[in-house]
Scaffold this active site. Structure first.
Site, PDB file in Angstrom:
ATOM      1  NE  ARG A  32      20.087  55.955 -11.764  1.00 42.94           N
ATOM      2  CZ  ARG A  32      20.388  57.259 -11.689  1.00 42.94           C
ATOM      3  NH1 ARG A  32      21.374  57.762 -12.442  1.00 42.94           N
ATOM      4  NH2 ARG A  32      19.744  58.061 -10.881  1.00 42.94           N
ATOM      5  NE  ARG A  73      14.306  66.835  -8.819  1.00 37.61           N
ATOM      6  CZ  ARG A  73      15.572  66.746  -9.199  1.00 37.61           C
ATOM      7  NH1 ARG A  73      16.209  67.838  -9.609  1.00 37.61           N
ATOM      8  NH2 ARG A  73      16.202  65.591  -9.183  1.00 37.61           N
ATOM      9  CE  LYS A 220      18.631  56.785  -6.106  1.00 42.08           C
ATOM     10  NZ  LYS A 220      18.119  57.595  -7.245  1.00 42.08           N
ATOM     11  CB  THR A 278      27.204  59.598  -5.622  1.00 40.85           C
ATOM     12  OG1 THR A 278      25.903  59.078  -5.362  1.00 40.85           O
ATOM     13  CG2 THR A 278      27.117  61.107  -5.717  1.00 40.85           C
TER      14      THR A 278
END
Length: 469
Positions: A32, A73, A220, A278
């Protein structure tokens, strides 16, 4: 060999040949590359490592590119860090600033206007919590109380439960990254913060525009909005990633066990792939051994029927990346030996001939204790269908194209063998048996099921059961 596949996020800890080779030998199937963090130089390093592994080790390692998505963010901080002190206040401001302990800003505008008194602002995977005490009348700033303190780095992720970012799903950066993935032979594209099927369709249109209409899409699921639209998202995707980090922050960790099982069940019901991600082996960032809870987490993913499990920090910045994958692979192999799936839970969404033959092959493997199902496939579709039904035997896909082999790298139970284009069914059968014998420890009188299509342009149209001589 294990049936559950392993995705390794690549980073500083695994950007040397020694460590990358160690990941491959330990059981990595997919590398990934995270567009949120990897620079152009780092992407090239990662890609070259994959190409070298394919060439020198003969490994069928696929590349998964992962988009940033519309994630909220913090800004860049002065000296790259600030200290959040419990009990003190900090300002959230609309204007672009260099963050300090007094004030910070976000990468998207208009967020401050959506805040209300009492709302929680969760920063850096939820480790730091701010509570809104007041919002300026003009909506350009808000004052928050620091509930959990500590040292925080620049550009950390932010989650504000109850707020949906009012921004286009595909940003200019994501557009460029999707183009990069398509033009650089990406095998899979993971898209972040999917909230609806329409988000996925936008990405598919871009992949088509950039010459990759065949790009497998991994959605996701990270928000409550996505959970509310789960069925339509699963139907539009090739795989679903159970992205527990942001999902747990937004919806509450107490909901994660239920939500992850809902995703797994929905994927199985529609014949789609599912990936567990995760913090699966998070403690192995710094420890040579995982916790018992982490071991059980990996085992439960196998028992639940996930196609793949994924590492993040463990293999990007961890101290024991190779040991992490070795441990995960051992757990998978051990648990798979005793796991028997309830085949009634697994479905295929189609009713085409290849779907029916896939079901017949799996039924035969259960009735006759068949050791391997060999799928001769030009597109990979038949092998995907068979594996989606979770037979007890391995699925060996004989393919003529290395790109199709990598398309199958992520699928549970499927291993591939490159073969020439066949001129008759006898060659399909004989080479299929040969491939099964090479990849598996088969013995005399073991049964092998072979499915395929002939002539070459035909769909899957035959099934044969043969005995190892």
């Amino acid at each position: 060999m294990k049936k559950t596949k392993i995705i390794c996020s690549i980073g500083p800890s695994t950007q040397t040949w020694e460590n990358f080779k160690g990941l491959v030998e330990a059981g990595m199937n997919v590398a990934r590359i995270n567009f949120s963090h990897a620079t152009m130089e780092e992407r090239k390093i990662d890609e070259d490592l994959v190409y070298r592994a394919r060439e020198e080790l003969g490994a069928n390692i696929a590349i998964l590119y992962d988009t940033k998505g519309p994630d909220l963010r913090t800004c860049t901080f002065k000296d790259d860090y600030i200290e959040l002190v419990v009990g003190e206040t900090i300002r959230l401001v609309e204007e672009d600033i260099e963050g300090t302990k007094e004030a910070i800003s976000f990468n998207y505008k208009g967020i401050i206007k959506s805040l209300k008194e009492g709302m929680s602002v969760l920063v850096d995977d939820g480790f730091y919590k701010l509570v809104v005490e007041s919002v300026d009348e003009d909506g350009n700033g808000a004052t928050c109380r620091i509930i959990n303190g500590g040292t925080i780095k620049s550009r950390r992720g932010v989650c504000i439960p109850g707020i949906n970012l009012d921004v286009p799903y595909v940003s200019e950066k994501d557009r460029e990254d999707i183009k990069y993935a398509c033009e650089n032979n990406g095998d899979y594209l993971a898209i972040s913060f999917v909230n609806s099927a329409e988000d996925i369709r936008q990405v598919k249109e871009l992949c088509k525009e950039y010459g990759r209409p065949d790009m497998p899409i991994i959605s996701k699921v990270e928000t409550q909005y996505a959970m509310d639209n789960l069925d339509e998202i699963v139907l539009e995707s090739d795989y679903i990633m159970v992205a527990r980090g942001d999902l747990g922050i937004e919806t509450g960790v107490e909901n994660l066990p239920l939500y992850q099982q809902m995703m797994i069940d929905t994927c199985h019901a529609y014949g789609k792939g599912v990936i567990m991600a995760t913090q699966m082996m998070y403690s192995m960032k710094t420890n040579i051994r995982p916790t018992n809870a982490e071991v059980t987490d990996v085992a439960n993913a196998v028992i639940a029927g996930c196609d793949a499990i994924m590492t993040s920090d463990e293999t990007t910045i961890g101290n024991y990346p190779v040991e992490t994958i070795e441990t995960m692979a051992r757990i998978c192999e051990n648990v798979e030996q005793v796991t028997k799936y309830n085949l009634d839970e697994f479905r295929l969404s189609g009713t085409a001939i290849h779907n029916t033959i896939a079901r017949c092959a799996v039924d035969a493997s259960q009735d006759l204790s068949i050791k391997a199902i060999v799928a001769s496939t030009l597109t990979g579709r038949t092998a995907l269908d068979i594996a989606s039904l979770r037979p007890e035997s391995f699925v060996i896909a004989t393919v003529t194209d290395s790109k199709i082999a990598r398309k199958l790298a992520l699928k549970w139970g499927v291993y591939t063998k490159l073969v020439p284009m066949y001129s008759d069914t006898d060659d399909i059968v004989s080479d299929g048996i040969k491939a099964a014998k090479e990849l598996l420890s088969l013995e005399k009188d073991d049964l092998v099921c072979i499915v395929g299509g002939f002539p070459q342009e035909s769909h899957t149209n035959f099934l044969k059961i043969d005995t190892i001589k």
